[in-house]
Every structure is written in structure tokens, then in C-alpha cells.
Design a protein around this motif. Structure first.
Motif, mmCIF file in Angstrom:
data_model
loop_
_atom_site.group_PDB
_atom_site.id
_atom_site.type_symbol
_atom_site.label_atom_id
_atom_site.label_comp_id
_atom_site.label_asym_id
_atom_site.label_seq_id
_atom_site.Cartn_x
_atom_site.Cartn_y
_atom_site.Cartn_z
ATOM 1 N N GLU A 160 5.030 -11.030 5.701
ATOM 2 C CA GLU A 160 6.457 -10.731 5.538
ATOM 3 C C GLU A 160 7.274 -12.021 5.450
ATOM 4 O OE1 GLU A 160 7.441 -8.245 8.802
ATOM 5 O OE2 GLU A 160 6.776 -6.372 7.819
ATOM 6 N N THR A 161 6.924 -13.013 6.256
ATOM 7 C CA THR A 161 7.627 -14.295 6.198
ATOM 8 C C THR A 161 7.407 -14.976 4.852
ATOM 9 O OG1 THR A 161 7.369 -14.576 8.596
ATOM 10 C CG2 THR A 161 7.875 -16.538 7.301
ATOM 11 N N CYS A 162 6.164 -14.965 4.378
ATOM 12 C CA CYS A 162 5.870 -15.564 3.070
ATOM 13 C C CYS A 162 6.585 -14.817 1.953
ATOM 14 C CB CYS A 162 4.365 -15.570 2.829
ATOM 15 S SG CYS A 162 3.424 -16.645 3.928
ATOM 16 N N LEU A 163 6.661 -13.501 2.070
ATOM 17 C CA LEU A 163 7.351 -12.717 1.048
ATOM 18 C C LEU A 163 8.842 -13.035 1.034
ATOM 19 C CD1 LEU A 163 7.271 -10.507 -1.108
ATOM 20 C CD2 LEU A 163 7.492 -8.810 0.715
ATOM 21 N N ASP A 164 9.442 -13.186 2.208
ATOM 22 C CA ASP A 164 10.863 -13.553 2.267
ATOM 23 C C ASP A 164 11.089 -14.943 1.666
ATOM 24 O OD1 ASP A 164 11.445 -11.153 3.480
ATOM 25 O OD2 ASP A 164 11.337 -11.962 5.518
ATOM 26 N N GLU A 165 10.188 -15.888 1.964
ATOM 27 C CA GLU A 165 10.329 -17.227 1.392
ATOM 28 C C GLU A 165 10.159 -17.193 -0.120
ATOM 29 O OE1 GLU A 165 7.470 -19.602 3.380
ATOM 30 O OE2 GLU A 165 8.543 -19.632 5.301
ATOM 31 N N TYR A 166 9.223 -16.382 -0.595
ATOM 32 C CA TYR A 166 9.032 -16.250 -2.046
ATOM 33 C C TYR A 166 10.295 -15.704 -2.707
ATOM 34 C CZ TYR A 166 7.109 -14.688 -6.513
ATOM 35 O OH TYR A 166 6.898 -14.471 -7.861
ATOM 36 N N ASN A 167 10.860 -14.668 -2.126
ATOM 37 C CA ASN A 167 12.063 -14.059 -2.717
ATOM 38 C C ASN A 167 13.249 -15.010 -2.694
ATOM 39 O OD1 ASN A 167 10.678 -11.665 -3.217
ATOM 40 N ND2 ASN A 167 11.262 -10.763 -1.255
ATOM 41 N N LEU B 57 -8.832 -7.642 -11.646
ATOM 42 C CA LEU B 57 -8.152 -6.593 -10.891
ATOM 43 C C LEU B 57 -8.018 -5.358 -11.772
ATOM 44 C CD1 LEU B 57 -5.310 -8.731 -9.250
ATOM 45 C CD2 LEU B 57 -7.713 -8.526 -8.605
ATOM 46 N N VAL B 58 -8.597 -4.280 -11.332
ATOM 47 C CA VAL B 58 -8.620 -3.053 -12.114
ATOM 48 C C VAL B 58 -7.747 -2.022 -11.422
ATOM 49 C CG1 VAL B 58 -10.054 -1.242 -13.117
ATOM 50 C CG2 VAL B 58 -10.939 -3.570 -12.913
ATOM 51 N N GLY B 59 -6.775 -1.482 -12.144
ATOM 52 C CA GLY B 59 -5.888 -0.472 -11.594
ATOM 53 C C GLY B 59 -4.844 -0.086 -12.608
ATOM 54 N N VAL B 60 -4.204 1.036 -12.364
ATOM 55 C CA VAL B 60 -3.180 1.511 -13.276
ATOM 56 C C VAL B 60 -1.915 0.674 -13.101
ATOM 57 C CG1 VAL B 60 -4.113 3.842 -13.326
ATOM 58 C CG2 VAL B 60 -2.429 3.233 -11.591
ATOM 59 N N GLY B 61 -1.019 0.775 -14.057
ATOM 60 C CA GLY B 61 0.227 0.046 -13.982
ATOM 61 C C GLY B 61 1.064 0.465 -12.794
ATOM 62 N N GLY B 62 1.660 -0.518 -12.123
ATOM 63 C CA GLY B 62 2.469 -0.241 -10.954
ATOM 64 C C GLY B 62 1.697 -0.208 -9.655
ATOM 65 N N SER B 63 0.406 -0.538 -9.673
ATOM 66 C CA SER B 63 -0.398 -0.527 -8.451
ATOM 67 C C SER B 63 -0.316 -1.832 -7.676
ATOM 68 C CB SER B 63 -1.859 -0.208 -8.783
ATOM 69 O OG SER B 63 -2.380 -1.152 -9.695
ATOM 70 N N GLY B 64 0.442 -2.799 -8.183
ATOM 71 C CA GLY B 64 0.671 -4.031 -7.433
ATOM 72 C C GLY B 64 -0.261 -5.168 -7.764
ATOM 73 N N ARG B 65 -0.934 -5.127 -8.908
ATOM 74 C CA ARG B 65 -1.880 -6.185 -9.248
ATOM 75 C C ARG B 65 -1.173 -7.523 -9.448
ATOM 76 N NH1 ARG B 65 -3.906 -3.451 -14.496
ATOM 77 N NH2 ARG B 65 -1.636 -3.150 -14.515
ATOM 78 N N GLN B 66 -0.098 -7.526 -10.230
ATOM 79 C CA GLN B 66 0.602 -8.775 -10.495
ATOM 80 C C GLN B 66 1.356 -9.266 -9.261
ATOM 81 O OE1 GLN B 66 2.521 -9.206 -14.454
ATOM 82 N NE2 GLN B 66 1.995 -7.057 -14.795
ATOM 83 N N SER B 67 1.953 -8.357 -8.518
ATOM 84 C CA SER B 67 2.703 -8.753 -7.319
ATOM 85 C C SER B 67 1.779 -9.362 -6.279
ATOM 86 C CB SER B 67 3.437 -7.541 -6.737
ATOM 87 O OG SER B 67 4.348 -6.998 -7.671
ATOM 88 N N LEU B 68 0.612 -8.759 -6.094
ATOM 89 C CA LEU B 68 -0.346 -9.310 -5.138
ATOM 90 C C LEU B 68 -0.829 -10.692 -5.583
ATOM 91 C CD1 LEU B 68 -2.565 -6.256 -4.131
ATOM 92 C CD2 LEU B 68 -1.229 -7.691 -2.598
ATOM 93 N N THR B 69 -1.040 -10.862 -6.881
ATOM 94 C CA THR B 69 -1.490 -12.158 -7.383
ATOM 95 C C THR B 69 -0.426 -13.226 -7.174
ATOM 96 O OG1 THR B 69 -2.842 -11.042 -9.043
ATOM 97 C CG2 THR B 69 -2.354 -13.372 -9.406
ATOM 98 N N ARG B 70 0.818 -12.891 -7.435
ATOM 99 C CA ARG B 70 1.907 -13.862 -7.256
ATOM 100 C C ARG B 70 2.062 -14.242 -5.790
ATOM 101 N NH1 ARG B 70 4.843 -14.451 -11.838
ATOM 102 N NH2 ARG B 70 4.545 -12.860 -13.456
ATOM 103 N N LEU B 71 2.007 -13.257 -4.913
ATOM 104 C CA LEU B 71 2.150 -13.557 -3.486
ATOM 105 C C LEU B 71 0.945 -14.340 -2.971
ATOM 106 C CD1 LEU B 71 3.807 -13.260 -0.944
ATOM 107 C CD2 LEU B 71 2.725 -11.042 -0.533
ATOM 108 N N SER B 72 -0.252 -13.998 -3.421
ATOM 109 C CA SER B 72 -1.447 -14.738 -3.007
ATOM 110 C C SER B 72 -1.383 -16.192 -3.470
ATOM 111 C CB SER B 72 -2.698 -14.065 -3.569
ATOM 112 O OG SER B 72 -2.812 -12.727 -3.129
ATOM 113 N N SER B 73 -0.935 -16.413 -4.708
ATOM 114 C CA SER B 73 -0.813 -17.779 -5.218
ATOM 115 C C SER B 73 0.196 -18.573 -4.407
ATOM 116 C CB SER B 73 -0.408 -17.746 -6.696
ATOM 117 O OG SER B 73 -1.336 -16.998 -7.461
#
Length: 295
Positions: free
Chosen positions: A37-44, A79-95
């Protein structure tokens, strides 16, 4: 076994020695939730496009898997999943948590092979010459030509794209890598072939390719059969593919239930606080307007 989580993200993200952080077991999921949550707030706060994400158990599990792939030498992921499952968001936060630079091609109507080659050149120079740990995120919607996947297949296989750099640019790369090599050993002589091999090795070390594909339709199956390195280049891709497919087939309902349960709790809590403030304001104004009651 599902309760076991390992990572090096419990330490601060802004630590200078980010590459040497301790990889350890996460003792408490609650502590990991607070860190994310802290990393997500800093990212935003530091990016133009903030992400409004709900953090729950499966979110943390997949986040840990992607972070582990990024920390491995030549680690890539599919990463295999339908659109909107958070693949890109998870990748951005992980990076961001790994302190890696993330690159994603900006596809437009005029985007073609010339622009694609230019993006690959800048990507490889950043990873191979500058030594910048870089994540290259590519979705199936951004593949305008199947030749894009051919280049990705070559990067996964050998770490380079054949005939990408003309002779003059290749010579510039060799001279730039020579300066890096001489910092380690000034007395040693390097041949041009050895220097370019060092450049390719640095690209494989610092460049991490994340592919976000949808399993819907025949395109996914055809591409995996045509470009076998997409699923067999490194163990992280194959294993993550299996995990994603497992989640897609048997855990999707629980994923949606957990996600929407936490989201609804947050929304209801926010509305409850707002309603309480409105009610307090109404009561205060009503008491001010009413005359004193004499018992």
C-alpha cells in the motif's frame, strides 16, 4: 504451502543498495499489505496515471511471483489472463518496487516496423550499454505485426535481434561497452566480438520481458506453437504460464469474489464516514436553530 511468501520488498524501495536487498520469508501478510500500500501510494504520487488497485491475498501472491521473475538473471514472464485482470498494473507496481525502469511501446496508427526497431534499439542500449535494469511490457493488443513476436522470440533466445544495428551504430555500442569493460580491468584487451558479446550478455542480465496475453481466441494458441521460446525461454515463463492458466481455470471466481468483497468494504466504509459527517453537521445545525428546551 500457499501461506509461504518470499521477497526482498519488505525493506524500503528508496534504499540505494536496492539490488542487494535480503530475500527472505514474509512473516506476516499484514506487513506485506502495508508495504505494498505504501509503494502504491508512492507510485501514484510520482506518476501521471495513478492506479486505483485493491490489495488482497491473490494480488500479493502474483505480485511476489512477478517480483521474483524480475530478480532472476534473464527472468521473463508470460502473464495470461483476460483484459482487466490486472496484468499491466501488477507489472508496473512490481517494476516500481524492484526499482526498475518500465518501457511500453506507444502504439498509434502510424506505428510500424521503423518505430518498432527504434524502440528496440533504445531498449537494448538502455539495458546493455547504460546497464539500467529495464522491464519491457508488451500486450497482445500492441502486436500490430507478427514480426514483432519474431523479434521478441530472438531476444528471449539469444538476447539480441539479428541485423538490428547497422555497422556504424554497432561500432558505437562496442566503443561504449569498451569503456565499461576497461573500468573493471584496464590492462586487458578486448576484441570487437568479445565486446559485443558482453553487450548481449548485459542485455540478457538487465532486460526483462513481460508479455501480457489473453487466452481467448485462437491467436494465443497459434502464437505459442509458432514461437516456442515464448513458453520455453526460461523456467519463469513456463512456470508462470502454468500458474496463470491454473488461476484462469479454477480460481477466477474466488479472485473476483475476494476483489469485489474488499472493494465493496472500502466503498461502504468511505460512504459510512461521509454519512456520519453529514449527519453530525445536520444535527449541529438543527440544535443551533432549535430553542433551548426547558425541562
Amino acid at each position: 504451502m500457499r501461506s509461504l511468501l518470499f521477497g526482498d520488498y519488505l525493506e524500503t524501495v528508496d534504499e540505494p543498495a536496492c539490488q542487494n536487498r535480503l530475500y527472505e520469508e514474509v512473516p506476516d501478510v499484514g506487513d506485506l499489505t502495508q508495504v505494498v500500500e505504501t509503494c502504491l501510494d508512492e507510485y501514484n504520487n510520482t506518476h501521471k496515471t495513478p492506479m486505483n488497485l485493491v490489495i488482497f491475498r491473490y494480488f500479493l501472491e502474483h505480485l511476489s511471483r512477478i517480483c521474483r521473475c524480475l530478480k532472476v538473471f534473464g527472468g521473463n514472464a508470460l502473464l495470461v489472463g483476460v483484459g482487466g485482470s490486472g496484468r499491466q498494473s501488477l507489472t508496473r507496481l512490481s517494476s516500481y518496487m524492484c526499482n526498475y525502469k518500465i518501457v511500453q511501446p506507444e502504439i498509434s496508427k502510424a506505428y510500424g516496423m521503423v518505430e518498432w526497431k527504434d524502440d528496440l534499439k533504445a531498449l537494448l542500449i538502455s539495458a546493455g550499454v547504460k546497464g539500467q535494469p529495464t522491464v519491457f511490457l508488451l500486450t497482445d493488443a500492441q502486436i500490430k505485426m507478427e514480426s514483432f513476436l519474431q523479434d521478441i522470440d530472438n531476444l528471449l533466445n539469444t538476447g539480441e535481434v539479428p541485423n538490428l544495428f547497422p555497422p556504424d551504430e554497432k561500432q558505437e555500442i562496442i566503443e561504449s561497452v569498451r569503456a565499461v569493460a576497461q573500468q573493471e580491468d584496464k590492462s586487458k584487451e578486448y576484441s570487437p566480438m568479445a565486446l559485443f558479446a558482453m553487450f548481449v550478455n548485459r542485455c540478457r542480465e538487465n532486460l526483462h520481458i513481460i508479455l501480457a496475453f489473453s487466452p481467448i481466441g485462437d491467436a494465443f494458441r497459434i502464437r505459442l506453437r509458432q514461437y516456442r521460446r515464448l513458453s520455453t525461454a526460461v523456467p519463469s515463463i513456463g512456470s508462470l504460464l502454468g500458474l496463470r492458466m491454473l488461476w484462469k481455470e479454477s480460481l477466477s471466481s474466488f479472485w473476483r469474489q475476494s476483489r469485489w468483497t474488499i472493494r465493496s468494504e472500502k466503498v461502504l466504509s468511505r460512504h459510512a464516514r461521509r454519512s456520519t459527517r453529514v449527519l453530525d453537521s445536520c444535527l449541529k445545525s438543527s440544535l443551533k436553530s432549535c430553542p433551548d428546551i426547558i425541562m
